[in-house]
Scaffold this motif. Structure first.
Motif, PDB file in Angstrom:
ATOM      1  N   ARG A 141      39.969  56.518  19.066  1.00 18.89           N
ATOM      2  CA  ARG A 141      41.056  56.574  20.036  1.00 18.89           C
ATOM      3  C   ARG A 141      41.036  57.910  20.786  1.00 18.89           C
ATOM      4  N   SER A 142      40.850  58.998  20.056  1.00 13.56           N
ATOM      5  CA  SER A 142      40.817  60.316  20.677  1.00 13.56           C
ATOM      6  C   SER A 142      39.625  60.444  21.620  1.00 13.56           C
ATOM      7  N   LEU A 143      38.479  59.903  21.200  1.00 12.05           N
ATOM      8  CA  LEU A 143      37.273  59.978  22.017  1.00 12.05           C
ATOM      9  C   LEU A 143      37.466  59.241  23.339  1.00 12.05           C
ATOM     10  N   LEU A 144      38.026  58.031  23.288  1.00 10.56           N
ATOM     11  CA  LEU A 144      38.216  57.239  24.506  1.00 10.56           C
ATOM     12  C   LEU A 144      39.254  57.876  25.423  1.00 10.56           C
ATOM     13  N   ARG A 145      40.311  58.427  24.828  1.00  9.93           N
ATOM     14  CA  ARG A 145      41.328  59.068  25.646  1.00  9.93           C
ATOM     15  C   ARG A 145      40.741  60.285  26.362  1.00  9.93           C
ATOM     16  N   GLU A 146      39.944  61.051  25.629  1.00 10.03           N
ATOM     17  CA  GLU A 146      39.308  62.227  26.222  1.00 10.03           C
ATOM     18  C   GLU A 146      38.361  61.820  27.340  1.00 10.03           C
ATOM     19  N   PHE A 147      37.597  60.758  27.127  1.00 11.75           N
ATOM     20  CA  PHE A 147      36.654  60.262  28.134  1.00 11.75           C
ATOM     21  C   PHE A 147      37.392  59.881  29.417  1.00 11.75           C
ATOM     22  N   ALA A 148      38.487  59.131  29.280  1.00  9.12           N
ATOM     23  CA  ALA A 148      39.258  58.710  30.450  1.00  9.12           C
ATOM     24  C   ALA A 148      39.925  59.897  31.128  1.00  9.12           C
ATOM     25  N   ASP A 149      40.432  60.836  30.346  1.00  7.09           N
ATOM     26  CA  ASP A 149      41.114  61.993  30.923  1.00  7.09           C
ATOM     27  C   ASP A 149      40.162  62.866  31.733  1.00  7.09           C
ATOM     28  N   LEU A 167      42.649  44.811  17.534  1.00  4.64           N
ATOM     29  CA  LEU A 167      43.584  45.750  16.905  1.00  4.64           C
ATOM     30  C   LEU A 167      44.616  46.168  17.962  1.00  4.64           C
ATOM     31  N   LEU A 168      45.649  45.344  18.103  1.00  2.08           N
ATOM     32  CA  LEU A 168      46.565  45.489  19.225  1.00  2.08           C
ATOM     33  C   LEU A 168      47.299  46.828  19.219  1.00  2.08           C
ATOM     34  N   ARG A 169      47.699  47.296  18.058  1.00  2.00           N
ATOM     35  CA  ARG A 169      48.441  48.562  18.020  1.00  2.00           C
ATOM     36  C   ARG A 169      47.567  49.731  18.443  1.00  2.00           C
ATOM     37  N   GLU A 170      46.298  49.686  18.093  1.00  2.00           N
ATOM     38  CA  GLU A 170      45.399  50.755  18.505  1.00  2.00           C
ATOM     39  C   GLU A 170      45.152  50.704  20.008  1.00  2.00           C
ATOM     40  N   VAL A 171      45.025  49.497  20.550  1.00  4.61           N
ATOM     41  CA  VAL A 171      44.854  49.372  21.996  1.00  4.61           C
ATOM     42  C   VAL A 171      46.108  49.865  22.713  1.00  4.61           C
ATOM     43  N   GLU A 172      47.262  49.498  22.173  1.00  6.41           N
ATOM     44  CA  GLU A 172      48.517  49.939  22.781  1.00  6.41           C
ATOM     45  C   GLU A 172      48.618  51.461  22.798  1.00  6.41           C
ATOM     46  N   ALA A 173      48.068  52.108  21.761  1.00  7.43           N
ATOM     47  CA  ALA A 173      48.168  53.565  21.655  1.00  7.43           C
ATOM     48  C   ALA A 173      47.277  54.285  22.663  1.00  7.43           C
TER      49      ALA A 173
END
Length: 320
Positions: free
Chosen positions: A168-176, A187-193
């Motif tokens: 999750r952290s890796l993908l968020r960093e990539f998008a940012d 994994l809906l909760r992880e996607v939501e996060a």
């Protein structure tokens, strides 16, 4: 940028994907959601040029994926973590990927470290990897070319809670950093996060898409909570504001927040919470949309066997 326009795929009489359209913009993570057999993997394979569409178009960075020169330098793809040579070590796998893409071998070492497969894990044969380790290796392969777009199909399968948080952290960093991510996961909760936008597919058709705020916010209304719940309820009702309990000690009021605040202040009722009401989260949205979707999900067993790869397209490569 990923742009899917009126994409369809039929296997004889079976419509696996029907008129699907969506966009993934730079700087965002798009969660691609749907039940088993809904058409997610087929859509992603068409985006990546592995399955020829019956109708519609899919472009990545403005051109069809199969027309991108050396696509791994622009688009990182993980569609099946099991599709790795079991006889090679993790280090050999990434070293070969680096060689094919024309990047320095030091990039392979860097990616192994980044995904937590350095040291002994890098020297193990992939056939002895757990599913979670294969997922990490697949993510490293997707990232090794330093792409600006990621397309990942169920990348969290087999990851433990620490691994899911890491991803999750890796993908968020990539998008940012300006990258675009198309992420399919159950994994809906992880996607939501992690996701900024959602595209929900059922029965081969898009049943909803939009930003997290648009899809997960209840239509109208605010949630309000006070020190004296009974007094708050009476005050709101006396002010003529439609009010209903939320089942957790608060109230949902179909009125602007200002009107609620003014009514409480005039009556001397102390508020402890006043905010926009939200729905039941992604899980509730998903279950509601997929249950109401027309048509049943496609049964993969009912689809006649076809070659996995589309024939080559004789076209000039346009993205260097």
């Amino acid at each position: 940028m990923i742009d899917v326009a009126h994409l369809s795929k039929r296997y004889r009489e079976v419509a696996a994907v029907d008129d699907v359209s969506f966009r993934c913009a730079p700087g965002t993570v798009t969660g691609f959601l749907g039940p088993n057999g809904a058409g997610k993997s087929t859509t992603m394979r068409m985006v990546c040029g592995l399955t020829l569409p019956s109708a519609g178009t899919a472009t990545v960075l403005g051109v069809p994926y199969r027309r991108i020169a050396n696509p791994g330098r622009h688009v990182g793809v993980l569609l099946d973590a099991a599709a790795q040579h079991p006889g090679r070590t993790g280090r050999e796998t990434l070293g070969l990927t680096a060689q094919v893409l024309g990047v320095d071998q030091s990039r392979a070492t860097e990616m192994l470290d980044r995904v937590g497969l350095s040291g002994k894990a890098a020297r193990r044969r992939v056939g002895g990897y757990s599913l979670g380790m294969r997922q990490r290796l697949g993510i490293a392969q997707a990232l090794i070319g330093d792409p600006s777009v990621l397309i990942l199909d169920e990348p969290a399968n087999g990851l433990d809670p620490e691994g899911i948080f890491w991803m999750r952290s890796l993908l968020r960093e990539f998008a940012d950093r300006g990258g675009a991510v198309l992420l399919s996961s159950h994994l809906l909760r992880e996607v939501e996060a992690v996701a900024d936008r959602f595209v929900v597919i059922a029965g081969g058709r898009i049943v909803a898409q939009g930003s997290k705020a648009d899809l997960l916010t209840a239509p109208g209304g605010v949630l309000v909570r006070g020190l004296d719940a009974a007094a708050l309820h009476g005050t709101l009702a006396a002010a003529g504001l439609p009010v209903r309990p939320d089942g957790a000690g608060a109230f949902v009021v179909d009125a602007p927040a200002e009107a609620v605040g003014r009514a409480a202040a005039a009556a001397g009722v102390v508020l402890t919470e006043l905010r926009q009401a939200t729905g039941g989260g992604l899980e509730e949205l998903f279950l509601t949309l997929t249950a109401e979707a027309p048509g049943a999900p496609v049964n993969p067993a009912a689809i006649p066997a076809t070659p996995p790869f589309a024939p080559p397209v004789p076209a000039q490569e346009t993205l260097k």
